[in-house]
Design a protein around this motif. Structure first.
Motif, PDB file in Angstrom:
ATOM      1  N   VAL A  59     -15.956 -14.159  -1.808  1.00 28.46           N
ATOM      2  CA  VAL A  59     -15.108 -12.729  -1.655  1.00 28.46           C
ATOM      3  C   VAL A  59     -14.547 -12.455  -0.423  1.00 28.46           C
ATOM      4  CG1 VAL A  59     -15.918 -10.637  -0.756  1.00 28.46           C
ATOM      5  CG2 VAL A  59     -16.924 -12.092  -3.025  1.00 28.46           C
ATOM      6  N   ILE A  60     -14.298 -12.682   0.811  1.00 24.31           N
ATOM      7  CA  ILE A  60     -13.498 -13.109   1.586  1.00 24.31           C
ATOM      8  C   ILE A  60     -12.419 -13.891   1.670  1.00 24.31           C
ATOM      9  CG2 ILE A  60     -13.376 -13.241   4.346  1.00 24.31           C
ATOM     10  CD1 ILE A  60     -14.579 -11.087   4.282  1.00 24.31           C
ATOM     11  N   ARG A  61     -12.699 -15.103   1.056  1.00 23.90           N
ATOM     12  CA  ARG A  61     -10.771 -15.905   0.969  1.00 23.90           C
ATOM     13  C   ARG A  61     -10.209 -15.014  -0.238  1.00 23.90           C
ATOM     14  NH1 ARG A  61     -14.759 -20.454   1.279  1.00 23.90           N
ATOM     15  NH2 ARG A  61     -15.189 -20.249  -1.068  1.00 23.90           N
ATOM     16  N   GLN A  62     -10.798 -14.797  -1.401  1.00 24.57           N
ATOM     17  CA  GLN A  62     -10.666 -13.856  -1.864  1.00 24.57           C
ATOM     18  C   GLN A  62     -10.280 -12.535  -1.977  1.00 24.57           C
ATOM     19  OE1 GLN A  62     -12.358 -12.919  -5.815  1.00 24.57           O
ATOM     20  NE2 GLN A  62     -13.177 -14.839  -6.293  1.00 24.57           N
ATOM     21  N   LEU A  63     -10.106 -11.562  -0.981  1.00 21.24           N
ATOM     22  CA  LEU A  63      -9.572 -10.778  -0.083  1.00 21.24           C
ATOM     23  C   LEU A  63      -8.189 -11.294   0.687  1.00 21.24           C
ATOM     24  CD1 LEU A  63     -13.094  -8.871   0.655  1.00 21.24           C
ATOM     25  CD2 LEU A  63     -11.213  -8.331  -0.946  1.00 21.24           C
ATOM     26  N   GLN A  64      -8.414 -11.792   1.260  1.00 18.24           N
ATOM     27  CA  GLN A  64      -7.609 -12.791   2.349  1.00 18.24           C
ATOM     28  C   GLN A  64      -6.073 -12.559   1.547  1.00 18.24           C
ATOM     29  OE1 GLN A  64      -8.374 -16.272   4.329  1.00 18.24           O
ATOM     30  NE2 GLN A  64      -6.871 -16.089   5.604  1.00 18.24           N
ATOM     31  N   ALA A  65      -6.553 -13.922  -0.002  1.00 16.29           N
ATOM     32  CA  ALA A  65      -5.661 -14.258  -0.537  1.00 16.29           C
ATOM     33  C   ALA A  65      -4.786 -12.913  -1.139  1.00 16.29           C
ATOM     34  CB  ALA A  65      -6.261 -15.058  -2.054  1.00 16.29           C
ATOM     35  N   LEU A  66      -5.651 -11.664  -1.893  1.00 22.91           N
ATOM     36  CA  LEU A  66      -4.803 -10.520  -2.218  1.00 22.91           C
ATOM     37  C   LEU A  66      -4.096  -9.586  -1.438  1.00 22.91           C
ATOM     38  CD1 LEU A  66      -7.792  -9.780  -4.488  1.00 22.91           C
ATOM     39  CD2 LEU A  66      -5.587 -10.060  -4.604  1.00 22.91           C
ATOM     40  N   GLY A  67      -4.080 -10.471   0.026  1.00 22.31           N
ATOM     41  CA  GLY A  67      -4.100  -9.502   1.433  1.00 22.31           C
ATOM     42  C   GLY A  67      -4.528  -8.307   1.961  1.00 22.31           C
TER      43      GLY A  67
END
Length: 237
Positions: A59-67
């Motif tokens: 989840v954190i990786r996805q949020l990071q990718a989304l800025g």
């Protein structure tokens, strides 16, 4: 600040990444977290939600990718922009340091959305929608004639068309991509005349929608976006 996380509840095994994403977004919204605030730790989220750390990390990786989130070594993970359960899955932004490429990529998305939105608005608009479209167009024309450019007013006009589709996904998508779309309206390449040639087509688009002329609404939207594409390529040389 992350605040009290007692409101977070354990979630079932099915679709855990999406469920954790929604739960975290809901917590961020209800806790009133602001950009720069520190998110709960992996351990805190794992225990509160009853999921493994690997799910939290995804989840954190996805949020990071989304800025949306930024992990900082030794400090934790920090919120970069506010989100809610209704927006977390598509808050889109692009790397605007490569302006030409970012605008051309965004234009491909705009073409797909706006041509279809214009056609649907021509089919479905009601009598109540017309005054709003007319008002936003008039304001766009006023500002354009006064300043030679009308970026925010242009966006407001297109939003009024999206509203006239009576499909809530159209305005929701545009709002979620607002930051990216606004790259078109900040005088790209330091040229206040960017896309100025498209200005007359906006009234023609409005008239086609009001007349429920679907093919013409599509045609005028294409015309607007073709000029935008030409200016991106010409002005970025």
């Amino acid at each position: 600040m992350a605040g009290d996380i007692s409101s977070l509840e354990r979630i079932p095994r099915v679709d855990r990444v999406r469920s954790v994403m929604n739960a975290l977004a809901d917590h961020i919204e209800r806790a009133g977290m602001k950009p720069g605030d520190k998110l709960p730790t992996e351990r805190e989220l794992s225990l509160a939600l009853g999921v493994g750390r690997s799910t939290v990390r995804e989840v954190i990786r996805q949020l990071q990718a989304l800025g949306v989130a930024e992990p900082r070594v030794g400090s934790g993970t920090f919120l970069m922009r506010t989100i809610s359960p209704g927006t977390v899955h598509v808050p889109l932004s692009l790397d605007m340091s490569h302006l030409r490429d970012a605008l051309l990529q965004t234009l491909e998305v705009r073409r797909g959305l706006e041509v279809e939105a214009s056609a649907v608005a021509a089919l479905r608009h009601t009598a109540e929608d017309v005054p709003l479209m007319a008002a936003t167009l008039a304001e766009m024309e006023r500002v354009h004639l006064d300043k030679g450019t009308a970026g925010r007013e242009d966006l407001a006009f297109h939003l009024s068309i999206y509203d006239a589709t009576h499909n809530p996904l159209f305005p929701r998508l545009l709002e979620q991509m607002r930051e990216t779309f606004e790259g078109f309206f900040d005088q790209p390449f330091d040229r206040p005349d960017f896309a100025r040639r498209s200005f007359p087509f906006h009234r023609e688009l409005f008239e086609a929608i009001v007349a429920r002329n679907v093919p013409l609404a599509r045609e005028k939207t294409y015309a607007i976006l073709e000029i935008v594409e030409e200016d991106i390529k010409d002005m970025s040389r």
